[in-house]
Structures are given as C-alpha cells and as structure tokens.
Design a protein around this motif. Structure first.
Motif, PDB file in Angstrom:
ATOM      1  N   ARG A  15       0.827  -1.199   0.000  1.00  0.00           N
ATOM      2  CA  ARG A  15       0.000   0.000   0.000  1.00  0.00           C
ATOM      3  C   ARG A  15       0.868   1.258   0.000  1.00  0.00           C
ATOM      4  NH1 ARG A  15      -4.070   0.014   4.755  1.00  0.00           N
ATOM      5  NH2 ARG A  15      -4.665   1.923   3.650  1.00  0.00           N
ATOM      6  N   ASP A  16       0.564   2.181  -0.902  1.00  0.00           N
ATOM      7  CA  ASP A  16       1.278   3.448  -0.922  1.00  0.00           C
ATOM      8  C   ASP A  16       0.978   4.246   0.348  1.00  0.00           C
ATOM      9  OD1 ASP A  16       1.953   2.644  -3.446  1.00  0.00           O
ATOM     10  OD2 ASP A  16       1.042   4.333  -4.491  1.00  0.00           O
ATOM     11  N   TRP A  17       1.969   5.012   0.819  1.00  0.00           N
ATOM     12  CA  TRP A  17       1.744   5.929   1.936  1.00  0.00           C
ATOM     13  C   TRP A  17       2.695   7.107   1.802  1.00  0.00           C
ATOM     14  CZ3 TRP A  17       6.094   6.713   4.848  1.00  0.00           C
ATOM     15  CH2 TRP A  17       7.049   5.679   4.873  1.00  0.00           C
ATOM     16  N   PHE A  35       5.968   4.369  -2.460  1.00  0.00           N
ATOM     17  CA  PHE A  35       5.071   4.301  -3.607  1.00  0.00           C
ATOM     18  C   PHE A  35       5.340   3.034  -4.404  1.00  0.00           C
ATOM     19  CE2 PHE A  35       5.204   9.163  -3.509  1.00  0.00           C
ATOM     20  CZ  PHE A  35       3.970   9.256  -2.872  1.00  0.00           C
ATOM     21  N   ARG A  36       4.301   2.303  -4.644  1.00  0.00           N
ATOM     22  CA  ARG A  36       4.368   1.173  -5.576  1.00  0.00           C
ATOM     23  C   ARG A  36       3.481   1.434  -6.786  1.00  0.00           C
ATOM     24  NH1 ARG A  36       1.768  -3.685  -6.672  1.00  0.00           N
ATOM     25  NH2 ARG A  36       0.126  -3.203  -5.152  1.00  0.00           N
ATOM     26  N   VAL A  37       2.333   2.052  -6.545  1.00  0.00           N
ATOM     27  CA  VAL A  37       1.349   2.286  -7.605  1.00  0.00           C
ATOM     28  C   VAL A  37       1.410   3.715  -8.133  1.00  0.00           C
ATOM     29  CG1 VAL A  37      -1.118   2.287  -8.143  1.00  0.00           C
ATOM     30  CG2 VAL A  37      -0.169   0.527  -6.635  1.00  0.00           C
ATOM     31  N   GLY A  88      10.523   1.702 -10.054  1.00  0.00           N
ATOM     32  CA  GLY A  88      11.300   0.984 -11.048  1.00  0.00           C
ATOM     33  C   GLY A  88      11.465  -0.487 -10.711  1.00  0.00           C
ATOM     34  N   ALA A  89      10.724  -0.944  -9.682  1.00  0.00           N
ATOM     35  CA  ALA A  89      10.780  -2.345  -9.261  1.00  0.00           C
ATOM     36  C   ALA A  89       9.395  -2.773  -8.798  1.00  0.00           C
ATOM     37  CB  ALA A  89      11.801  -2.546  -8.149  1.00  0.00           C
ATOM     38  N   GLU A  90       9.132  -4.039  -8.869  1.00  0.00           N
ATOM     39  CA  GLU A  90       7.799  -4.551  -8.557  1.00  0.00           C
ATOM     40  C   GLU A  90       7.373  -4.236  -7.130  1.00  0.00           C
ATOM     41  OE1 GLU A  90       5.365  -8.829  -8.550  1.00  0.00           O
ATOM     42  OE2 GLU A  90       7.430  -8.707  -9.275  1.00  0.00           O
ATOM     43  N   LEU A  91       8.294  -4.221  -6.201  1.00  0.00           N
ATOM     44  CA  LEU A  91       7.958  -4.010  -4.793  1.00  0.00           C
ATOM     45  C   LEU A  91       7.896  -2.543  -4.385  1.00  0.00           C
ATOM     46  CD1 LEU A  91       9.979  -6.894  -3.117  1.00  0.00           C
ATOM     47  CD2 LEU A  91       7.546  -6.836  -3.724  1.00  0.00           C
ATOM     48  N   GLY A  92       8.100  -1.625  -5.342  1.00  0.00           N
ATOM     49  CA  GLY A  92       7.994  -0.211  -5.035  1.00  0.00           C
ATOM     50  C   GLY A  92       9.278   0.369  -4.474  1.00  0.00           C
ATOM     51  N   PHE A  93       9.192   1.607  -3.994  1.00  0.00           N
ATOM     52  CA  PHE A  93      10.369   2.276  -3.441  1.00  0.00           C
ATOM     53  C   PHE A  93       9.942   3.166  -2.277  1.00  0.00           C
ATOM     54  CE2 PHE A  93       8.626   5.225  -6.502  1.00  0.00           C
ATOM     55  CZ  PHE A  93       8.825   6.484  -5.946  1.00  0.00           C
TER      56      PHE A  93
END
Length: 291
Positions: A15-17, A35-37, A88-93
């Motif tokens: 979940r983004d936060w 952020f992932r999404v 830039g990666a599936e698991l977000g940053f």
C-alpha cells in the motif's frame, strides 16, 4: 515544525503511503513516502529538491533521459527542473525528499562558506548522485525535521550540513548557465510570462501564440524545448503552486480550486496528488492549518 500525514505507515508494504512535514518559518518541506502504484505526472518545483532512495528503485525521466535512483543514491533537482517518477521495481520504493527554496539555499550556503553575503546559486549537472556523505547529511536533516523533540538549533545545523554537502557536488552556477536567450527562447519566455500572469484563465493555443508572437506550432515547440513541459502542463503547475499558497494561508479547498482555475474541488485534488504525491488535506495539516 508542523507535521502532517497523508496516511500512517502501513503494515502491508504493497500500500502506498506518504507523510509530509513543513517548516513553520522558512521555505523548507520534506516528504517521506513509499510508492508502488503512484506515478508522478511530469512537473517541477520552485525549489531545490534533494531526495534519498532508502528502499527499492525510483525511475524517472529528467533532462531528456531515463534515470534511476536505487537504494542509497541521491536525487538532485534544480529549481524548475521537469521530471516525473514511478517505481522501477515490482515491490515499489521508499524515499525521503526535501524541498529547499532557492533563497534559503543561498542564505545558508553564503553563511556557511563565506560568513554571510550573497553567493551564486549552484546547479547540478546530473539528477542522480552517488555520494554516501551527501546522502547521510540529507538523512540527518530529515531525521531532525521528523523528530518533534529536536531543537531549532539542531535543525539549523543539519540544514547547513546538508546544503554544503550538496553544493560541493554541484557542477555549474546559475551565473554560468545563463547565456543570451535565442529567438526561440524569447518566444517561450513571452508565453511563460503570459501564463504566469493569467494562470487561472481558460485560454486556447491561438491566444497564447498571439501573446508569444508566433504560430501555435512554433510556440509549442519553443516552450517545450525551453521548459521541458507543455504549455498546458506549465499552466496547471502554476495553478497548483498558487493553490498550495492559498491552502497554507487557510483558504478552504473549494474556494482555492475556483480561485486558481480548476473546475471544482475534486479536480484540484486529483491533480494535486498526481503532482505532489499527497492530498491537499495532508498538505494543509503539514502547514498547521485546521481542517
């Protein structure tokens, strides 16, 4: 220091936060986010923006090339440096980013290096920097801003440390970078000046081209070449920057939306999130404005 949170840090990492902090008395803001999404719309800031990627990879386009900031790397955006951003990666940053107004940057740098007085503003050749010392200096600044018990003196010291560390990585100065404007650049500047004066106006391309003194196509091409954004994106950014100022001053969201040219409150909120990564409500809380 006031602190506002777009959401609490989640237990589920998918979940983004985002959390936002703003200094009470100076142009200094910080965001700590995962952020992932979320995908940033192309935009720029009227401040120096220095970010540290703490987990994952942030991908973005800046100065005509695709970039990536992985764990431990520093992002350095000059004022009005257009860029976007996404995972830039599936698991977000996860990252932290500070926005430091140019006048504050110059004040702190002049005091630190010359004991006062004016300095030429530094500019960064590359938007991604590999420098552990600079990254740690920025993280210490972030920590002092996020810690409610830290003193103002400590925050000032951490700010000076971070500004000096980043300035030493700058490649050129604003004085060196400013050549005589070409005819195309002058066209773009006329269009920019018109948009900045009339950002809330619902104009069309013909009107803007007349203000610039050329055809619609020539105006558009010159503007993008000069500023890295389309005229419509630049106009929207002007509206959003003014909306931020109104929100900091306690203007209700719906009233701010109408004043700057958005169709309604939801229209402003949607674009605010796409540009800044947080809601207008979170920004108001960070500015210490009662909802």
């Amino acid at each position: 220091m006031n602190a506002g949170a777009a959401s609490s840090r989640p237990e589920r990492p998918e979940r983004d936060w985002a959390r936002y902090f703003r200094a009470d008395d100076r142009p200094l803001e910080l965001m700590h986010a995962y952020f992932r999404v979320h995908r940033y719309h192309p935009h720029s800031h009227d401040a120096y923006s220095f970010g540290v990627t703490e987990v994952g990879v942030q991908a973005f386009r800046c100065r005509g090339a695709n970039r990536a900031s992985a764990t431990g790397m520093v992002m350095a955006f000059n004022p009005d440096d257009p860029h976007d951003g996404h995972s830039g990666a599936e698991l977000g940053f996860e990252y932290r980013i500070a926005h430091i107004g140019p006048e504050l940057f110059a004040e702190v740098l002049g005091d630190a290096l010359r004991g006062g007085g004016r300095v030429a503003l530094p500019l960064f050749r590359e938007p991604v920097i590999h420098d552990e010392h600079a990254a740690q200096a920025l993280l210490r600044l972030f920590g002092s801003m996020e810690e409610a018990r830290s003193s103002r003196l400590e925050r000032d010291e951490r700010l000076a440390e971070a500004v000096v560390a980043m300035a030493r990585r700058a490649g050129v100065t604003d004085e060196i970078r400013t050549p005589r404007a070409s005819a195309s650049a002058l066209v773009a500047e006329r269009a920019r000046d018109w948009l900045e004066e009339r950002y809330a106006t619902d104009c069309d391309a013909d009107e803007l081209a007349r203000a610039a003194g050329c055809s619609r196509y020539a105006m558009y091409r010159a503007f993008v070449a000069r500023y890295g954004l389309s005229p419509s994106d630049y106009q929207r950014q002007c509206r959003l920057r003014e909306a931020r100022r109104l929100l900091r001053n306690g203007v209700p969201l719906a009233q701010a939306a109408g004043a700057v040219g958005f169709a309604d409150q939801s229209h402003l909120t949607r674009w605010f999130v796409r540009y800044f990564g947080i809601t207008p409500g979170a920004y108001r809380r960070a500015a210490g404005v009662d909802m």
